[in-house]
Design a protein around this motif. Structure first.
Motif, PDB file in Angstrom:
ATOM      1  N   ASP A  40      10.488 -28.124   3.067  1.00 35.57           N
ATOM      2  CA  ASP A  40       9.868 -28.203   4.396  1.00 35.57           C
ATOM      3  C   ASP A  40       9.837 -29.648   4.893  1.00 35.57           C
ATOM      4  O   ASP A  40      10.084 -29.923   6.061  1.00 35.57           O
ATOM      5  CB  ASP A  40       8.434 -27.679   4.364  1.00 35.57           C
ATOM      6  N   ILE A  41       9.538 -30.556   4.001  1.00 41.94           N
ATOM      7  CA  ILE A  41       9.388 -31.964   4.375  1.00 41.94           C
ATOM      8  C   ILE A  41      10.725 -32.676   4.458  1.00 41.94           C
ATOM      9  O   ILE A  41      11.009 -33.388   5.419  1.00 41.94           O
ATOM     10  CB  ILE A  41       8.472 -32.707   3.364  1.00 41.94           C
ATOM     11  N   PHE A  42      11.584 -32.473   3.461  1.00 39.77           N
ATOM     12  CA  PHE A  42      12.816 -33.247   3.371  1.00 39.77           C
ATOM     13  C   PHE A  42      14.070 -32.464   3.741  1.00 39.77           C
ATOM     14  O   PHE A  42      15.170 -32.982   3.650  1.00 39.77           O
ATOM     15  CB  PHE A  42      12.964 -33.853   1.970  1.00 39.77           C
ATOM     16  N   ILE A  55       2.541 -33.110  -1.374  1.00 40.15           N
ATOM     17  CA  ILE A  55       3.166 -32.079  -0.537  1.00 40.15           C
ATOM     18  C   ILE A  55       2.512 -30.730  -0.794  1.00 40.15           C
ATOM     19  O   ILE A  55       2.183 -29.986   0.141  1.00 40.15           O
ATOM     20  CB  ILE A  55       4.686 -32.030  -0.801  1.00 40.15           C
ATOM     21  N   LYS A  56       2.297 -30.410  -2.078  1.00 43.60           N
ATOM     22  CA  LYS A  56       1.691 -29.131  -2.448  1.00 43.60           C
ATOM     23  C   LYS A  56       0.255 -29.050  -1.934  1.00 43.60           C
ATOM     24  O   LYS A  56      -0.192 -28.003  -1.468  1.00 43.60           O
ATOM     25  CB  LYS A  56       1.730 -28.965  -3.960  1.00 43.60           C
ATOM     26  N   ALA A  57      -0.487 -30.161  -2.014  1.00 45.36           N
ATOM     27  CA  ALA A  57      -1.876 -30.189  -1.551  1.00 45.36           C
ATOM     28  C   ALA A  57      -1.975 -29.929  -0.059  1.00 45.36           C
ATOM     29  O   ALA A  57      -2.957 -29.353   0.413  1.00 45.36           O
ATOM     30  CB  ALA A  57      -2.511 -31.535  -1.897  1.00 45.36           C
ATOM     31  N   GLU A  58      -0.958 -30.299   0.693  1.00 46.05           N
ATOM     32  CA  GLU A  58      -0.953 -30.069   2.137  1.00 46.05           C
ATOM     33  C   GLU A  58      -0.423 -28.683   2.498  1.00 46.05           C
ATOM     34  O   GLU A  58      -0.401 -28.303   3.661  1.00 46.05           O
ATOM     35  CB  GLU A  58      -0.119 -31.141   2.842  1.00 46.05           C
ATOM     36  N   GLY A  59       0.064 -27.955   1.504  1.00 41.47           N
ATOM     37  CA  GLY A  59       0.526 -26.588   1.754  1.00 41.47           C
ATOM     38  C   GLY A  59       1.981 -26.480   2.173  1.00 41.47           C
ATOM     39  O   GLY A  59       2.382 -25.479   2.776  1.00 41.47           O
ATOM     40  N   TYR A  60       2.768 -27.473   1.865  1.00 37.90           N
ATOM     41  CA  TYR A  60       4.186 -27.460   2.218  1.00 37.90           C
ATOM     42  C   TYR A  60       5.042 -27.442   0.960  1.00 37.90           C
ATOM     43  O   TYR A  60       4.550 -27.639  -0.144  1.00 37.90           O
ATOM     44  CB  TYR A  60       4.547 -28.703   3.054  1.00 37.90           C
TER      45      TYR A  60
END
Length: 109
Positions: free
Chosen positions: A52-54, A43-48
């Motif tokens: 944001d995701i859950f 998640i961090k690698a994608e910038g979120y």
């Protein structure tokens, strides 16, 4: 580590089973922790962020929404302070008005 189960008595078998279950739970927790770290890294690698995701803590799956205040839909003609939203169990005054020959439409606000 081979254990000859035939040589163990009942209490020794129960002890072995309980120790094995404890170890199994430890391994599961370790695996879940590693998986959680991988997910957070992705998640961090994608910038979120995790939220944001859950969807944060309030959008947890399976939780019921707390009911807000609903505007009243019906009022008691004998006492205008008594109202009902039309949800839940009918109030006594509403049932009595219906028995007295009033229609639901006539009780609308």
């Amino acid at each position: 580590m081979a254990i000859d189960l035939k040589t163990l008595n009942h209490s020794q078998l129960n002890e072995l089973i309980s120790k094995a279950q404890v170890r199994q739970n430890e391994l599961r927790k370790e695996k879940v922790g590693k998986l959680r770290e991988k997910i957070h890294a992705m998640i961090k690698a994608e910038g979120y962020t995790f939220d944001d995701i859950f969807g944060g803590k309030t959008a947890a799956a399976g939780k019921r929404r707390s009911g807000g205040v609903v505007a009243p839909k019906y009022k008691n003609p004998a006492n205008p302070e008594q109202t009902w939203s039309g949800r839940g169990k009918r109030p006594r005054w509403f049932n009595e008005a219906l028995k007295a020959g009033k229609s639901e439409k006539s009780l609308l606000i």
